[in-house]
Design a protein around this motif. Structure first.
Motif, PDB file in Angstrom:
ATOM      1  N   ASP A  23       0.509  -1.401   0.109  1.00 35.54           N
ATOM      2  CA  ASP A  23       0.220   0.007  -0.060  1.00 35.54           C
ATOM      3  C   ASP A  23       0.992   1.186  -0.188  1.00 35.54           C
ATOM      4  OD1 ASP A  23      -2.617  -1.935   0.078  1.00 35.54           O
ATOM      5  OD2 ASP A  23      -2.794  -1.058   1.713  1.00 35.54           O
ATOM      6  N   GLY A  24       0.762   2.078  -1.080  1.00 34.73           N
ATOM      7  CA  GLY A  24       1.422   3.458  -1.004  1.00 34.73           C
ATOM      8  C   GLY A  24       0.213   4.501  -0.329  1.00 34.73           C
ATOM      9  N   ASN A  28       4.006  10.080  -3.746  1.00 40.29           N
ATOM     10  CA  ASN A  28       4.609   9.141  -4.966  1.00 40.29           C
ATOM     11  C   ASN A  28       4.210   7.423  -4.590  1.00 40.29           C
ATOM     12  OD1 ASN A  28       5.230  11.284  -7.308  1.00 40.29           O
ATOM     13  ND2 ASN A  28       6.003  11.693  -5.147  1.00 40.29           N
ATOM     14  N   GLY A  29       3.359   7.355  -4.439  1.00 37.97           N
ATOM     15  CA  GLY A  29       3.581   6.477  -3.464  1.00 37.97           C
ATOM     16  C   GLY A  29       4.010   5.411  -2.586  1.00 37.97           C
ATOM     17  N   THR A  31       5.429   3.863   0.494  1.00 36.78           N
ATOM     18  CA  THR A  31       5.432   3.231   1.406  1.00 36.78           C
ATOM     19  C   THR A  31       5.963   3.418   3.112  1.00 36.78           C
ATOM     20  OG1 THR A  31       6.845   1.240   1.784  1.00 36.78           O
ATOM     21  CG2 THR A  31       5.260   1.005  -0.382  1.00 36.78           C
TER      22      THR A  31
END
Length: 298
Positions: A23-24, A28-29, A31
């Protein structure tokens, strides 16, 4: 010698079960692990070791090697159910892995320097990593370990109960730690539940969020305790060998001290799916106030 960061990630199978990234939460995603490793690099850690299930090695490398290449040394170790490596030849049925203290034993063959243990899916804050590096490089030895103590009021979920290692502290030293498996807010009061009864906890009570500082000497004690635990609990397939069990043993036998390093940082993590928007908002706030760059690995 720079200390090592040991990340407990073997329990994240559901998130690493495909080639998709975990999951981001960042712009910009990024984690949660990304932010922990970023803070660790800035603080002065020299290596990161991931504890994972062997079948997810390729996924982890695909996710993290492009980001971390040239920034910090990486290694991977596996948590598995093989008990023969500990001299236990009988088969013991398990429904889940043996727990966090068993997990850190996976690192004993690749870690020869002071090291820090953290959870993969918890955000700890840069302050904790800086203070831990200071401890590991100047104070840590085989009889002097540490943990970062968070104020319990800054570690709860709004969506259900959580498990916390509740610490008793005197003169900055841990005197006792108890794993409370059901802690929650009830109105304006924080309580933990045990045997159907509720007990109050002060908001500034220090708790362990699995942010520990050790030297390699801890592996021998942990292995000895695990062998006994496994044999004592072979009829209890859900019993878990937690790091606080090792810490409490060392403290009660006066084998080692644990310095409780205070931090005012707010912990956050995804205990429940409803926590995700809160984590995203928290990270966006940290990006907006300049704590982190918008693109973490650019």
């Amino acid at each position: 010698m720079k200390p090592t960061l040991l990340i407990l990630a073997a329990g994240m199978a559901s998130r690493y079960g495909s080639m998709k990234q975990i999951d981001g939460f960042g712009p910009n995603g990024e984690t949660i692990i990304d932010y922990s490793i970023y803070d660790a690099i800035q603080a002065g850690f020299g290596k990161v070791v991931f504890i994972i299930k062997e079948e997810f090695l390729d996924n982890f490398k695909a996710i993290f090697e492009p980001k971390l290449n040239g920034k910090i040394e990486t290694d991977y170790v596996f948590q598995n159910f093989d008990l023969k490596q500990f001299g236990i030849n009988e088969e013991i049925y398990r429904e889940k892995p043996w727990g966090t203290a068993h997990a850190i034993l996976s690192g004993r063959k690749v870690i020869n320097e002071p090291f820090c243990v953290i959870n993969a899916d918890d955000y700890y804050g840069a302050d904790a990593f800086k203070k831990m590096v200071e401890f590991l490089t100047s104070e840590a030895n085989g009889s002097n370990y540490s943990l970062v103590g968070y104020e319990i009021s800054k570690t709860l979920s709004e969506y259900g109960s959580v498990s916390r290692g509740v610490c008793s502290v005197e003169n900055d030293k841990l005197t006792d730690i108890n794993e409370r498996t059901k802690v929650y807010k009830k109105g304006d009061v924080i309580v933990y539940e045990e045997d159907g009864k509720e007990f109050p906890l002060a908001p500034d009570t220090r708790v362990s969020m699995n942010f520990w500082g050790f030297t390699p000497e801890v592996f021998k004690t942990t292995e000895d305790l695990f062998v006994k635990f496994a044999q004592d609990n072979k009829e209890k397939p859900k019993a878990e060998f937690f790091i606080p069990l090792v810490a409490d043993h060392l403290v009660q036998t006066q084998t080692a001290d644990f310095k409780v390093i205070p931090t005012s940082s707010k912990w956050f993590g995804v205990t429940y799916k409803e926590d995700k928007p809160i984590v995203q908002d928290s990270i966006n706030e940290l990006v907006n106030n300049g704590t982190y760059p918008e693109n973490l690995w650019a």
